[in-house]
Design a protein around this motif. Structure first.
Motif, PDB file in Angstrom:
ATOM      1  N   ARG A   5       0.692  -1.052  -0.035  1.00 15.57           N
ATOM      2  CA  ARG A   5      -0.022  -0.186   0.088  1.00 15.57           C
ATOM      3  C   ARG A   5       0.871   1.300   0.044  1.00 15.57           C
ATOM      4  O   ARG A   5       1.926   1.171   0.601  1.00 15.57           O
ATOM      5  CB  ARG A   5      -0.767  -0.055   1.387  1.00 15.57           C
ATOM      6  CG  ARG A   5      -1.702   1.143   1.421  1.00 15.57           C
ATOM      7  CD  ARG A   5      -2.427   1.340   2.723  1.00 15.57           C
ATOM      8  NE  ARG A   5      -1.667   1.072   3.722  1.00 15.57           N
ATOM      9  CZ  ARG A   5      -2.245   1.242   5.165  1.00 15.57           C
ATOM     10  NH1 ARG A   5      -3.542   1.410   5.192  1.00 15.57           N
ATOM     11  NH2 ARG A   5      -1.396   1.147   6.267  1.00 15.57           N
ATOM     12  N   ASN A   9       1.000   8.633  -0.440  1.00 14.65           N
ATOM     13  CA  ASN A   9       1.601   9.799  -1.251  1.00 14.65           C
ATOM     14  C   ASN A   9       1.355  11.216  -0.440  1.00 14.65           C
ATOM     15  O   ASN A   9       0.433  11.572  -0.670  1.00 14.65           O
ATOM     16  CB  ASN A   9       0.958  10.207  -2.604  1.00 14.65           C
ATOM     17  CG  ASN A   9       2.029  10.924  -3.373  1.00 14.65           C
ATOM     18  OD1 ASN A   9       2.946  11.675  -2.983  1.00 14.65           O
ATOM     19  ND2 ASN A   9       1.733  11.038  -4.664  1.00 14.65           N
ATOM     20  N   ASP A  47       4.003   7.521 -10.323  1.00 15.77           N
ATOM     21  CA  ASP A  47       3.908   6.164 -10.760  1.00 15.77           C
ATOM     22  C   ASP A  47       4.699   5.212 -10.007  1.00 15.77           C
ATOM     23  O   ASP A  47       5.849   5.877  -9.911  1.00 15.77           O
ATOM     24  CB  ASP A  47       4.134   6.200 -12.469  1.00 15.77           C
ATOM     25  CG  ASP A  47       3.386   7.096 -13.415  1.00 15.77           C
ATOM     26  OD1 ASP A  47       1.902   7.356 -13.030  1.00 15.77           O
ATOM     27  OD2 ASP A  47       3.793   7.300 -14.336  1.00 15.77           O
ATOM     28  N   ILE A  53       1.060   1.259 -10.238  1.00 13.99           N
ATOM     29  CA  ILE A  53       0.225   2.149  -9.941  1.00 13.99           C
ATOM     30  C   ILE A  53       0.599   3.383 -10.931  1.00 13.99           C
ATOM     31  O   ILE A  53       1.555   3.767 -10.889  1.00 13.99           O
ATOM     32  CB  ILE A  53       0.175   2.388  -8.383  1.00 13.99           C
ATOM     33  CG1 ILE A  53      -0.215   1.367  -7.646  1.00 13.99           C
ATOM     34  CG2 ILE A  53      -0.344   3.747  -8.020  1.00 13.99           C
ATOM     35  CD1 ILE A  53      -0.175   1.421  -5.915  1.00 13.99           C
ATOM     36  N   LEU A  72      -0.466   8.232  -8.687  1.00 15.19           N
ATOM     37  CA  LEU A  72      -0.924   8.170  -7.428  1.00 15.19           C
ATOM     38  C   LEU A  72      -0.912   9.747  -7.124  1.00 15.19           C
ATOM     39  O   LEU A  72      -0.096  10.270  -6.783  1.00 15.19           O
ATOM     40  CB  LEU A  72      -0.443   7.371  -6.633  1.00 15.19           C
ATOM     41  CG  LEU A  72      -0.761   7.297  -5.056  1.00 15.19           C
ATOM     42  CD1 LEU A  72      -2.302   6.846  -4.789  1.00 15.19           C
ATOM     43  CD2 LEU A  72       0.204   6.521  -4.128  1.00 15.19           C
ATOM     44  N   ALA A 113      -2.993  11.050  -1.451  1.00 13.95           N
ATOM     45  CA  ALA A 113      -3.835  10.047  -1.686  1.00 13.95           C
ATOM     46  C   ALA A 113      -3.264   8.594  -0.994  1.00 13.95           C
ATOM     47  O   ALA A 113      -1.975   8.533  -0.883  1.00 13.95           O
ATOM     48  CB  ALA A 113      -4.083   9.960  -3.151  1.00 13.95           C
ATOM     49  N   SER A 134      -3.368   4.586  -1.804  1.00 16.19           N
ATOM     50  CA  SER A 134      -3.611   3.569  -2.550  1.00 16.19           C
ATOM     51  C   SER A 134      -4.350   2.119  -1.809  1.00 16.19           C
ATOM     52  O   SER A 134      -4.068   2.045  -0.484  1.00 16.19           O
ATOM     53  CB  SER A 134      -2.488   2.731  -3.348  1.00 16.19           C
ATOM     54  OG  SER A 134      -1.689   2.093  -2.573  1.00 16.19           O
ATOM     55  N   ASP A 135      -5.086   1.415  -2.587  1.00 19.09           N
ATOM     56  CA  ASP A 135      -5.368   0.103  -1.857  1.00 19.09           C
ATOM     57  C   ASP A 135      -3.954  -0.838  -1.650  1.00 19.09           C
ATOM     58  O   ASP A 135      -3.119  -0.497  -2.428  1.00 19.09           O
ATOM     59  CB  ASP A 135      -6.424  -0.684  -2.562  1.00 19.09           C
ATOM     60  CG  ASP A 135      -7.925   0.419  -2.549  1.00 19.09           C
ATOM     61  OD1 ASP A 135      -7.887   0.840  -1.571  1.00 19.09           O
ATOM     62  OD2 ASP A 135      -8.464   0.133  -3.816  1.00 19.09           O
ATOM     63  N   TYR A 136      -4.211  -1.740  -1.210  1.00 17.41           N
ATOM     64  CA  TYR A 136      -3.085  -2.669  -1.157  1.00 17.41           C
ATOM     65  C   TYR A 136      -3.186  -3.618  -2.571  1.00 17.41           C
ATOM     66  O   TYR A 136      -4.309  -3.976  -3.016  1.00 17.41           O
ATOM     67  CB  TYR A 136      -3.352  -4.051  -0.043  1.00 17.41           C
ATOM     68  CG  TYR A 136      -3.020  -3.500   1.390  1.00 17.41           C
ATOM     69  CD1 TYR A 136      -1.762  -3.272   1.907  1.00 17.41           C
ATOM     70  CD2 TYR A 136      -3.918  -2.862   2.198  1.00 17.41           C
ATOM     71  CE1 TYR A 136      -1.344  -2.766   3.157  1.00 17.41           C
ATOM     72  CE2 TYR A 136      -3.510  -2.378   3.497  1.00 17.41           C
ATOM     73  CZ  TYR A 136      -2.221  -2.475   4.052  1.00 17.41           C
ATOM     74  OH  TYR A 136      -1.812  -1.839   5.140  1.00 17.41           O
ATOM     75  N   VAL A 137      -2.077  -3.527  -3.020  1.00 17.24           N
ATOM     76  CA  VAL A 137      -1.849  -4.181  -4.404  1.00 17.24           C
ATOM     77  C   VAL A 137      -0.951  -5.288  -4.199  1.00 17.24           C
ATOM     78  O   VAL A 137       0.282  -5.372  -3.513  1.00 17.24           O
ATOM     79  CB  VAL A 137      -1.215  -3.030  -5.399  1.00 17.24           C
ATOM     80  CG1 VAL A 137      -0.992  -3.466  -6.680  1.00 17.24           C
ATOM     81  CG2 VAL A 137      -1.909  -1.841  -5.696  1.00 17.24           C
ATOM     82  N   THR A 164       3.665  -1.139   4.036  1.00 18.11           N
ATOM     83  CA  THR A 164       3.026   0.249   3.570  1.00 18.11           C
ATOM     84  C   THR A 164       4.409   1.032   3.393  1.00 18.11           C
ATOM     85  O   THR A 164       5.163   1.151   4.082  1.00 18.11           O
ATOM     86  CB  THR A 164       2.339   0.838   5.110  1.00 18.11           C
ATOM     87  OG1 THR A 164       1.175   0.043   4.937  1.00 18.11           O
ATOM     88  CG2 THR A 164       2.039   2.288   4.778  1.00 18.11           C
TER      89      THR A 164
END
Length: 253
Positions: free
Chosen positions: A148, A151, A160, A179, A182, A186, A188-191, A231
């Motif tokens: 995750r 930013n 990116d 990603i 971003l 913001a 992100s969700d967990y990727v 994270t």
């Protein structure tokens, strides 16, 4: 003096029956107590909480949760280890200066049993803000690692993010971000990414990757074996000609 056998037997019965009753009551009480202890020990009252300090302007701070000190003298870029707290539907989180105890910000958030949360401190907008994030508390699926991204780099702006097997010009030429764009402020969700030995590369959104660009961040190698949950905090560089500053924390494994 001899006691007649029948009287002795009667006396024995008279003493034994109440004793059996008492023992039965004691046994029942013990069973109930044991059952109660088992119920308590089987019910978890633990919620995990940590701090992610992304503030550019806050001095060193202390963070308390429900009046209990979580960590002291925390500064930008610090991601603390988890502390244990009682679950709460609306736990109070307070941020104060370490030097004077002056209140800077506060909020309330849900602390869930058997789950992890992060207290995020920011100041991208006016004043200090504090929010409670729900972290992933279970391992990534077999053969994958979950990341995750937070930013908090307003000067850099949108970024990116790539995970690549190398950092050569040849790898960069065909690289595709996991990603795209971003935005600053913001999360992100967990990727999930396939686990292997990979480099994390972060660049301003739309940047063409080259081995000579000074604004492209490249990590050391991540030796991912599967199950990891991380994270990543992204901050503006101290010098405008340098890549973003990156801090990575272990959520699971």
């Amino acid at each position: 003096m001899m006691i007649p056998r029948e009287n002795a037997s009667a006396g024995s019965n008279f003493l034994t029956m109440p004793l059996i009753a008492v023992l039965a009551v004691i046994s029942l009480a013990g069973s109930l107590l044991l059952a109660g202890c088992q119920s308590v020990s089987g019910f978890s009252t633990t919620s995990l909480v940590r701090i992610i300090d992304a503030s550019y302007n806050a001095p060193a701070v202390n963070v308390s949760v429900e009046g209990q000190l979580l960590a002291s003298n925390v500064g930008q870029g610090n991601i603390t280890t988890y502390g244990k707290f009682a679950p709460s539907a609306s736990a109070t989180v307070k941020i104060t200066t370490s030097s004077t105890g002056k209140a800077l910000a506060s909020t309330s958030g849900s602390l869930t049993a058997n789950q992890s949360q992060s207290v995020l401190i920011t100041d991208i907008e006016a004043g200090y803000q504090v929010s409670v994030l729900q972290d992933q508390s279970v391992a990534a699926t077999t053969g994958h690692s979950d990341f995750r991204f937070i930013n908090q780099a307003p000067s850099t702006g949108a970024v990116d993010i790539y995970f690549l097997p190398g950092t050569s010009a040849t790898v960069y030429a065909t690289a595709k971000p996991i990603i795209v764009g971003l935005a600053a402020n913001a999360i992100s969700d967990y990727v999930a990414i396939p686990s292997s030995s990979l480099y994390m590369v972060i660049a301003p959104a739309g940047t063409k990757l080259t081995i000579t660009a000074t604004t492209i961040y490249t990590s050391g190698v991540f030796a991912l074996v599967g199950g990891e949950v991380r994270t990543v905090l992204i901050l503006d560089p101290q010098l405008s000609t340098r890549p973003v500053q990156v801090y990575t924390a272990d959520d699971v494994n």
